[in-house]
Design an enzyme around this catalytic site. Structure first.
Site, PDB file in Angstrom:
ATOM      1  CE  LYS A   1      -3.781   0.139   2.456  1.00 31.75           C
ATOM      2  NZ  LYS A   1      -4.776  -0.312   3.735  1.00 31.75           N
TER       3      LYS A   1
ATOM      4  CE1 TYR B   1      10.896  -1.776   0.138  1.00 38.64           C
ATOM      5  CE2 TYR B   1      12.586  -2.716  -1.254  1.00 38.64           C
ATOM      6  CZ  TYR B   1      12.225  -1.876  -0.389  1.00 38.64           C
ATOM      7  OH  TYR B   1      13.036  -0.460  -0.429  1.00 38.64           O
TER       8      TYR B   1
ATOM      9  CB  THR C   1      21.932   2.480   2.510  1.00 42.50           C
ATOM     10  OG1 THR C   1      21.956   2.721   1.075  1.00 42.50           O
ATOM     11  CG2 THR C   1      22.404   3.583   3.271  1.00 42.50           C
TER      12      THR C   1
END
Ligand code: UDP
Length: 311
Positions: free
Chosen positions: A91, A145, A175
Site C-alpha cells: 500500500k 516490496y 545502505t
C-alpha cells in the site's frame, strides 16, 4: 525550499531531514511510525523550519502551504518485514506513491522517489546498470516490496509524462549506518548486534551471495545531488565495493573483537545471489561517488549499536 519527507522518522528519512535543515531548507516530515522511530528525530523537535506529522501516507495526504519538493521515503525496507507486514508495504509503495505524486502535482513541486535495487530482483546482469529491466518473482515473498517499488517507478514516470511533474527516481542499494534498527533483520544490523552481544552470527545459505554496502552519509549526499540535478529517470546510488555475506560476517566479528562464532541457516526464498550497482551514470551526471569504505562505516555503525544497546 520547503520539502515534504515521507518516512521522515526512518533510518534514511531522518538523515535526509538533518541534511536539508542543515542547508537551510524547511522540512515537513511525515511518518506513521510503523518502522520509523521518534528517537531518530527527537533532536529536531523545536528546531526552526521542522514540522512532524504522524500520518499513514497510503491514506490521502494534505499539507497546507507551499511545497517545493516531495521526497517519498516511507516504506518498510527490510526483507524481514516483507512477510510480517506485506500489505502495508504494497500500500505505501502503490497508494502512497499515488497520493504523494498527487500532492506534488497540486503544489507544482518536484517529486523524488526512493526506489530500490530490488527492482532488479535476482539479477542476471552484473553489475546492474539502470537500463537493466530486472528479474523479479512477482508472487514471491520479496515481490510485495519489489513490485510496489516497480509500480511506484511506473506511476512516477506516468505523472511526469502525462501531468508534467518534475521527477527524480533513486535506486538505493544496501545502505547501512547510524539509526538502523538493531532488530530490523538485515545483515549489517544482525551481524553487528550479534557480534556485540557475543551471540552466533547467522549467515543465511553458505554466505557466498554478495551485496555492495553504502554508508548512509555517502548515500544521502547522493540523494541531494540527484534532487538538485536535472536528471529525470532512475539513477543508481550505491557503493560498488562488493562483498560476500560471509566476508561481511567476518568483518563484523573482527571490528568488534567479538568471540561470536558464525553459524549457517537456510537461505530465504528468492534471495538475490549477487548485487552491485553500476554507478557510471551518477558519476557522470552528479559527479558523485561514495567515499567511506565498509571497514570505516561498519566501525561507526558498531559504535552506534554499542552505545544504543549498552554493550
Ligand atoms: N543475511 C544473512 N543473515 C542475516 C540477515 C541477512 O545471511 O542475519 C543475508 C541475506 O540472506 C542476504 C544478505 O544477507 O543474502 C543481505 O540481506 P539484507 O536483509 O541485509 O538485505 P537484502 O540485500 O537481501 O535486501
Amino acid at each position: 525550499m520547503r520539502v515534504v519527507v515521507t518516512g521522515g522518522a526512518g533510518f534514511l528519512g531522518s538523515h535526509i531531514c538533518d541534511y536539508l535543515l542543515a542547508r537551510g531548507d524547511e522540512v515537513v516530515a511525515i511518518d506513521n511510525l510503523l518502522t520509523g522511530r521518534l528517537d531518530n528525530i527527537n533532536h529536531l523537535f523545536g528546531r526552526d523550519g521542522f514540522t512532524f506529522v504522524k500520518h499513514d501516507v497510503s491514506k490521502f495526504v494534505h499539507v497546507p502551504g507551499d511545497v517545493d519538493a516531495v521526497m517519498h521515503f516511507a516504506s518498510p525496507a527490510s526483507p524481514a518485514d516483507f512477510e510480517r507486514i506485506p500489505i502495508q508495504i504494497l500500500k505505501v509503495g502503490s497508494l502512497g506513491s499515488h497520493n504523494l505524486l498527487g500532492l506534488a502535482k497540486e503544489k507544482g513541486a518536484k517529486f523524488f522517489l526512493a526506489s530500490t535495487s530490488e527492482v532488479y530482483g535476482d539479477p542476471e546482469i552484473h553489475p546492474q546498470p539502470e537500463s537493466y529491466w530486472g528479474h523479479v518473482n512477482t508472487i514471491g515473498i520479496r515481490g510485495v516490496y519489489d513490485e510496489a517499488k516497480r509500480f511506484a517507478e511506473s506511476m512516477t514516470m506516468a505523472y511526469h509524462r502525462y501531468h508534467g511533474v518534475d521527477v527524480r527516481i533513486v535506486r538505493i542499494f544496501n545502505t547501512y549506518g547510524v539509526r538502523m534498527r538493531p532488530d530490523d533483520g538485515r545483515a549489517v544490523s544482525n551481524f553487528v548486534v550479534q557480534a556485540l552481544q557475543g551471540k552466533p552470527i547467522t549467515v543465511y545459505g553458505d554466505g557466498s551471495q554478495t551485496r555492495s554496502f553504502c554508508f548512509m552519509d555517502d548515500e544521502v549526499r547522493g540523494f541531494l545531488a540527484l534532487l538538485d540535478s536535472d536528471h529525470v529517470g532512475p539513477m543508481n546510488i550505491g557503493n560498488p565495493d562488493e562483498y560476500t555475506i560471509l566476508e561481511l560476517a567476518q568483518l563484523a566479528v573482527e571490528l568488534t573483537n567479538s568471540s561470536s562464532e558464525i553459524v549457517f541457516e537456510p537461505l530465504p526464498a528468492d534471495d538475490p545471489a549477487r548485487r552491485r550497482p553500476d554507478i557510471t551514470l551518477a558519476k557522470k551526471v552528479l559527479g558523485w561517488q561514495p567515499e567511506i569504505p565498509l571497514r570505516e562505516g561498519l566501525a561507526r555503525t558498531a559504535s552506534y549499536f554499542a552505545e544504543l544497546l549498552g554493550t
